[in-house]
Design a protein around this motif. Structure first.
Motif, PDB file in Angstrom:
ATOM      1  N   ALA A 141      10.557  18.773 -27.786  1.00  0.00           N
ATOM      2  CA  ALA A 141      10.720  17.530 -27.026  1.00  0.00           C
ATOM      3  C   ALA A 141      11.469  17.829 -25.730  1.00  0.00           C
ATOM      4  O   ALA A 141      12.137  18.859 -25.634  1.00  0.00           O
ATOM      5  N   PRO A 142      11.383  16.911 -24.747  1.00  0.00           N
ATOM      6  CA  PRO A 142      12.212  17.094 -23.554  1.00  0.00           C
ATOM      7  C   PRO A 142      13.673  17.199 -24.002  1.00  0.00           C
ATOM      8  O   PRO A 142      14.106  16.404 -24.834  1.00  0.00           O
ATOM      9  N   THR A 143      14.366  18.147 -23.463  1.00  0.00           N
ATOM     10  CA  THR A 143      15.742  18.485 -23.868  1.00  0.00           C
ATOM     11  C   THR A 143      15.851  18.873 -25.348  1.00  0.00           C
ATOM     12  O   THR A 143      16.918  18.766 -25.968  1.00  0.00           O
ATOM     13  N   GLY A 144      14.727  19.326 -25.920  1.00  0.00           N
ATOM     14  CA  GLY A 144      14.752  19.875 -27.287  1.00  0.00           C
ATOM     15  C   GLY A 144      15.647  21.111 -27.310  1.00  0.00           C
ATOM     16  O   GLY A 144      15.889  21.739 -26.277  1.00  0.00           O
ATOM     17  N   LYS A 145      16.094  21.472 -28.504  1.00  0.00           N
ATOM     18  CA  LYS A 145      17.145  22.482 -28.593  1.00  0.00           C
ATOM     19  C   LYS A 145      16.783  23.565 -29.613  1.00  0.00           C
ATOM     20  O   LYS A 145      16.301  23.248 -30.708  1.00  0.00           O
ATOM     21  N   ILE A 146      17.042  24.827 -29.246  1.00  0.00           N
ATOM     22  CA  ILE A 146      16.900  25.930 -30.194  1.00  0.00           C
ATOM     23  C   ILE A 146      18.297  26.367 -30.624  1.00  0.00           C
ATOM     24  O   ILE A 146      19.175  26.584 -29.785  1.00  0.00           O
ATOM     25  N   PHE A 147      18.498  26.496 -31.931  1.00  0.00           N
ATOM     26  CA  PHE A 147      19.756  26.999 -32.485  1.00  0.00           C
ATOM     27  C   PHE A 147      19.465  28.395 -33.022  1.00  0.00           C
ATOM     28  O   PHE A 147      18.607  28.555 -33.890  1.00  0.00           O
ATOM     29  N   PHE A 148      20.184  29.382 -32.498  1.00  0.00           N
ATOM     30  CA  PHE A 148      19.854  30.769 -32.813  1.00  0.00           C
ATOM     31  C   PHE A 148      21.061  31.497 -33.403  1.00  0.00           C
ATOM     32  O   PHE A 148      22.155  31.455 -32.836  1.00  0.00           O
ATOM     33  N   LYS A 149      20.837  32.162 -34.545  1.00  0.00           N
ATOM     34  CA  LYS A 149      21.915  32.967 -35.157  1.00  0.00           C
ATOM     35  C   LYS A 149      21.349  34.328 -35.526  1.00  0.00           C
ATOM     36  O   LYS A 149      20.213  34.439 -36.007  1.00  0.00           O
ATOM     37  N   THR A 150      22.174  35.350 -35.329  1.00  0.00           N
ATOM     38  CA  THR A 150      21.769  36.705 -35.718  1.00  0.00           C
ATOM     39  C   THR A 150      23.004  37.563 -35.993  1.00  0.00           C
ATOM     40  O   THR A 150      24.101  37.251 -35.520  1.00  0.00           O
ATOM     41  N   GLY A 167      13.622  29.037 -18.768  1.00  0.00           N
ATOM     42  CA  GLY A 167      13.803  27.587 -18.648  1.00  0.00           C
ATOM     43  C   GLY A 167      14.673  26.947 -19.707  1.00  0.00           C
ATOM     44  O   GLY A 167      14.515  25.765 -19.998  1.00  0.00           O
ATOM     45  N   PHE A 168      15.596  27.708 -20.294  1.00  0.00           N
ATOM     46  CA  PHE A 168      16.538  27.124 -21.244  1.00  0.00           C
ATOM     47  C   PHE A 168      17.958  27.249 -20.684  1.00  0.00           C
ATOM     48  O   PHE A 168      18.313  28.257 -20.075  1.00  0.00           O
ATOM     49  N   GLU A 169      18.739  26.219 -20.957  1.00  0.00           N
ATOM     50  CA  GLU A 169      20.167  26.279 -20.601  1.00  0.00           C
ATOM     51  C   GLU A 169      20.944  26.687 -21.848  1.00  0.00           C
ATOM     52  O   GLU A 169      20.727  26.126 -22.935  1.00  0.00           O
ATOM     53  N   LEU A 170      21.833  27.665 -21.698  1.00  0.00           N
ATOM     54  CA  LEU A 170      22.562  28.172 -22.870  1.00  0.00           C
ATOM     55  C   LEU A 170      23.888  27.436 -23.060  1.00  0.00           C
ATOM     56  O   LEU A 170      24.608  27.170 -22.105  1.00  0.00           O
ATOM     57  N   LYS A 171      24.170  27.105 -24.312  1.00  0.00           N
ATOM     58  CA  LYS A 171      25.445  26.426 -24.649  1.00  0.00           C
ATOM     59  C   LYS A 171      26.062  27.101 -25.866  1.00  0.00           C
ATOM     60  O   LYS A 171      25.349  27.675 -26.701  1.00  0.00           O
ATOM     61  N   CYS A 205      24.023  30.995 -30.530  1.00  0.00           N
ATOM     62  CA  CYS A 205      23.934  30.221 -29.290  1.00  0.00           C
ATOM     63  C   CYS A 205      22.993  29.041 -29.480  1.00  0.00           C
ATOM     64  O   CYS A 205      22.223  28.986 -30.441  1.00  0.00           O
ATOM     65  N   GLU A 206      23.094  28.111 -28.562  1.00  0.00           N
ATOM     66  CA  GLU A 206      22.167  26.978 -28.506  1.00  0.00           C
ATOM     67  C   GLU A 206      21.437  27.069 -27.168  1.00  0.00           C
ATOM     68  O   GLU A 206      22.079  27.343 -26.143  1.00  0.00           O
ATOM     69  N   ALA A 207      20.136  26.879 -27.179  1.00  0.00           N
ATOM     70  CA  ALA A 207      19.332  26.956 -25.952  1.00  0.00           C
ATOM     71  C   ALA A 207      18.614  25.622 -25.772  1.00  0.00           C
ATOM     72  O   ALA A 207      17.792  25.238 -26.606  1.00  0.00           O
ATOM     73  N   ILE A 208      18.963  24.941 -24.690  1.00  0.00           N
ATOM     74  CA  ILE A 208      18.418  23.595 -24.460  1.00  0.00           C
ATOM     75  C   ILE A 208      17.305  23.679 -23.425  1.00  0.00           C
ATOM     76  O   ILE A 208      17.481  24.274 -22.352  1.00  0.00           O
ATOM     77  N   LEU A 209      16.183  23.072 -23.750  1.00  0.00           N
ATOM     78  CA  LEU A 209      15.034  23.146 -22.855  1.00  0.00           C
ATOM     79  C   LEU A 209      15.271  22.301 -21.612  1.00  0.00           C
ATOM     80  O   LEU A 209      15.641  21.132 -21.706  1.00  0.00           O
ATOM     81  N   LEU A 210      15.042  22.924 -20.456  1.00  0.00           N
ATOM     82  CA  LEU A 210      15.145  22.182 -19.199  1.00  0.00           C
ATOM     83  C   LEU A 210      13.721  21.876 -18.768  1.00  0.00           C
ATOM     84  O   LEU A 210      12.995  22.771 -18.351  1.00  0.00           O
ATOM     85  N   ARG A 211      13.315  20.626 -18.879  1.00  0.00           N
ATOM     86  CA  ARG A 211      11.913  20.268 -18.649  1.00  0.00           C
ATOM     87  C   ARG A 211      11.456  20.468 -17.213  1.00  0.00           C
ATOM     88  O   ARG A 211      10.279  20.649 -16.959  1.00  0.00           O
ATOM     89  N   ASP A 212      12.414  20.419 -16.264  1.00  0.00           N
ATOM     90  CA  ASP A 212      11.980  20.533 -14.870  1.00  0.00           C
ATOM     91  C   ASP A 212      11.594  21.965 -14.506  1.00  0.00           C
ATOM     92  O   ASP A 212      10.944  22.198 -13.510  1.00  0.00           O
TER      93      ASP A 212
END
Ligand SMILES: C[S@@+](CC[C@H](N)C(=O)[O-])C[C@H]1O[C@@H](n2cnc3c(N)ncnc32)[C@H](O)[C@@H]1O
Length: 215
Positions: A141-150, A167-171, A205-212
């Motif tokens: 989705a717009p501003t959908g989020k990936i949660f990544f662990k390793t 195109g992802f913003e990291l948080k 980390c969390e990677a948030i999709l930047l739709r623009d």
């Protein structure tokens, strides 16, 4: 990893109501009975994480995908034992992800302890390679989020670069989730439990999709 064949696998795969059927036509409402938010885990293994998420967040709909039938049956059994109505399972390869989702349908995507594929020539198999990110971008989705662990630092650094370049913003970037960021809400996976016993750091980390940005 070698997985032992289990006698009950075929029976569960043929009869469980928790598995998405082959004639699936992206009608998630049919399964969940609502049009609520969809959250997806890929490579769910034995399903400790996704089942706990489904228990804790009853207002969200969860789907877990796993390629190995002999592994995913443990995840399905956990969901059945807990009578969870907000979690379903796909037994398939991540490369077929687009078959199951409409554009923009997934709000959260979890990738937990995926295979690191350390050799450079296998980089395209890493689940955070840009080729996979292109697919995730379609279903997120717009501003959908990936949660990544390793547990793998090289894979983590590779993934941070891939997210940022695509195109992802990291948080909330953490190099030792359990020691340095205990305030972050975390649900452990089976692999995570094993690494914690060995006192290994978990990278998150969390990677948030930047739709623009370009898709
Ligand atoms: C290292 S295990 C981690 C399992 C679980 N996420 C955990 O943290 O405990 C990786 C899992 O991803 C699954 N997997 C690997 N490649 C996959 C693919 N292409 N599609 C779906 N699942 C995959 C494997 O079968 C395995 O169960």
């Amino acid at each position: 990893m070698r997985v032992r064949k289990k006698k009950r696998t075929a029976d569960i795969l043929n009869n469980s109501q928790k598995i998405i059927s082959a004639d699936f036509n992206i009608n998630w409402k049919k399964y969940f009975g609502n049009k609520g938010e969809i959250c997806l885990e890929i490579g769910c293994g034995k399903g400790k994480f996704i089942n706990q998420m489904a228990l804790e967040f009853k207002n969200k709909n969860f789907i877990a995908m796993e390629i190995c039938p002999d592994i995913i049956i443990s995840a399905i059994e956990k969901a059945e034992k807990n009578n969870l109505t907000n979690v379903f399972f796909i037994v398939d390869d991540v490369k077929n992800l687009e078959k199951y989702f409409l554009c923009g349908q997934v709000s959260e995507l979890y990738i937990n302890f995926c295979d690191p594929w350390p050799k450079k020539k296998h980089a395209k198999r890493r689940l955070t390679h840009e080729n996979f990110l292109d697919v995730y971008k379609k279903i997120l989705a717009p501003t959908g989020k990936i949660f990544f662990k390793t547990d793998n630092k090289d894979l983590f650094d590779f993934s941070l670069n891939e997210f940022a370049a695509n195109g992802f913003e990291l948080k909330n970037i953490c190099y030792d989730l359990h020691k340095k960021n205990p305030e972050l809400k975390n649900i452990e996976t089976e692999y995570e439990e094993k690494f914690l016993i060995l006192n290994m750091p978990i990278f998150y980390c969390e990677a948030i999709l930047l739709r623009d940005k370009k898709i």
